[in-house]
Scaffold this active site. Structure first.
Site, short mmCIF file in Angstrom:
data_model
loop_
_atom_site.label_atom_id
_atom_site.label_comp_id
_atom_site.label_asym_id
_atom_site.label_seq_id
_atom_site.Cartn_x
_atom_site.Cartn_y
_atom_site.Cartn_z
N GLU A 93 4.94 34.24 87.76
CA GLU A 93 3.75 34.74 87.06
C GLU A 93 3.20 36.00 87.72
O GLU A 93 2.78 36.92 87.04
CB GLU A 93 2.69 33.63 87.00
CG GLU A 93 3.12 32.48 86.09
CD GLU A 93 2.16 31.29 86.09
OE1 GLU A 93 2.44 30.33 85.36
OE2 GLU A 93 1.14 31.33 86.80
N ASN B 187 -11.16 27.70 78.41
CA ASN B 187 -11.46 27.02 79.67
C ASN B 187 -11.48 27.96 80.88
O ASN B 187 -11.23 27.57 82.00
CB ASN B 187 -10.54 25.80 79.88
CG ASN B 187 -9.09 26.18 80.01
OD1 ASN B 187 -8.74 27.35 79.94
ND2 ASN B 187 -8.23 25.19 80.21
N LYS C 185 -9.98 34.24 81.73
CA LYS C 185 -9.62 34.27 80.31
C LYS C 185 -10.67 34.99 79.44
O LYS C 185 -11.80 35.25 79.90
CB LYS C 185 -9.39 32.84 79.82
CG LYS C 185 -8.19 32.14 80.50
CD LYS C 185 -7.92 30.76 79.88
CE LYS C 185 -6.74 30.07 80.53
NZ LYS C 185 -6.39 28.79 79.86
N TYR D 78 3.36 32.14 78.14
CA TYR D 78 3.20 30.71 77.84
C TYR D 78 4.46 30.11 77.20
O TYR D 78 4.36 29.07 76.53
CB TYR D 78 1.98 30.51 76.93
CG TYR D 78 0.66 30.52 77.68
CD1 TYR D 78 0.39 29.56 78.66
CD2 TYR D 78 -0.32 31.47 77.40
CE1 TYR D 78 -0.82 29.56 79.34
CE2 TYR D 78 -1.54 31.46 78.09
CZ TYR D 78 -1.78 30.51 79.05
OH TYR D 78 -2.98 30.50 79.73
N HIS E 121 -6.90 30.43 84.29
CA HIS E 121 -5.55 29.90 84.45
C HIS E 121 -5.19 29.97 85.92
O HIS E 121 -5.57 30.93 86.60
CB HIS E 121 -4.53 30.73 83.66
CG HIS E 121 -3.12 30.52 84.12
ND1 HIS E 121 -2.34 29.48 83.66
CD2 HIS E 121 -2.37 31.16 85.06
CE1 HIS E 121 -1.16 29.52 84.29
NE2 HIS E 121 -1.16 30.53 85.14
#
Ligand code: RTP
Ligand code: MG
Length: 140
Positions: free
Chosen positions: A128, A114, A11, A51, A117
C-alpha cells in the site's frame, strides 16, 4: 520490537468535515509519527486497484464511489509495532463497535464513512505504501 511503517488514509468524510487535524492529533498522541503525507483526489481506477481484495464483496462499488467522493490524505506512519498499533488507534471498522478514544468512535459517521484506513499486515503495508509513495517522499 523494531520501527515499523504502516499506510494510512484519512478518508473523504474527514476532508469534507475539515477534521483532518483532529485525526492527526489522535495519531500523534498515540506516539505514531507521520513520515510522509499528501492530499490527493483518487481516480476510480486507483481506488478500484487499492481495494481489489474486496472486489467480490457486495459493498465494493459503494466503497470505491465513496473513496473518490472527495480528497483524501494518504500517509505513512512510523513507530514501534505501527501496523497493530494504528489498527488499535483507529478502532473497529463499524464505529458503533469501536472503543472510546479511538478515531472511529470519536469521529466516524458510519461503517462506510469511517474516517480512516490502516494496513492490516506487514506485506499489505509495504504494497500500500508503494501504491501511493515513492521512496524519496518518505522521510523518517
Ligand atoms: P480499512 O481497510 O479501511 O482500514 O478498514 P477495515 O480493515 O477495518 O475494514 P475492511 O474489512 O478492510 O473493509 C474496508 C472498508 O470497506 C468498508 N466496508 N463497508 N458496508 C459494509 O458492510 C462495509 N464493510 C466494510 C469500510 O469503509 C471499511 O473500512
Ligand atoms: Mg482493511
Amino acid at each position: 520490537m523494531a520501527l515499523e511503517r504502516t499506510f494510512s488514509i484519512i478518508k473523504p468524510d474527514a476532508t469534507r468535515r475539515n477534521i483532518t487535524g483532529k485525526v492527526l492529533s489522535i495519531i500523534e498522541a498515540s506516539g505514531l509519527r507521520v513520515v510522509a503525507q499528501k492530499r490527493i483526489q483518487m481516480t476510480k481506477e486507483q481506488a478500484q486497484g487499492f481495494y481489489a481484495v474486496h472486489k467480490e464483496r457486495p459493498f465494493f462499488g459503494e466503497l470505491v464511489d465513496f473513496m473518490i467522493s472527495g480528497p483524501v490524505v494518504v500517509q505513512v506512519l512510523e513507530g514501534e509495532d505501527a501496523i497493530a498499533k494504528y489498527r488499535e488507534v483507529m478502532g473497529a471498522t463499524n464505529p458503533a463497535n469501536a472503543a472510546p478514544g479511538t478515531i472511529r468512535k470519536e469521529l466516524a459517521e458510519s461503517i462506510e464513512a469511517n474516517t480512516v484506513h490502516g494496513s492490516d499486515a506487514s506485506e499489505t503495508a509495504k504494497e500500500e505504501i508503494k501504491y501511493f509513495f515513492q521512496d524519496h517522499e518518505i522521510v523518517g
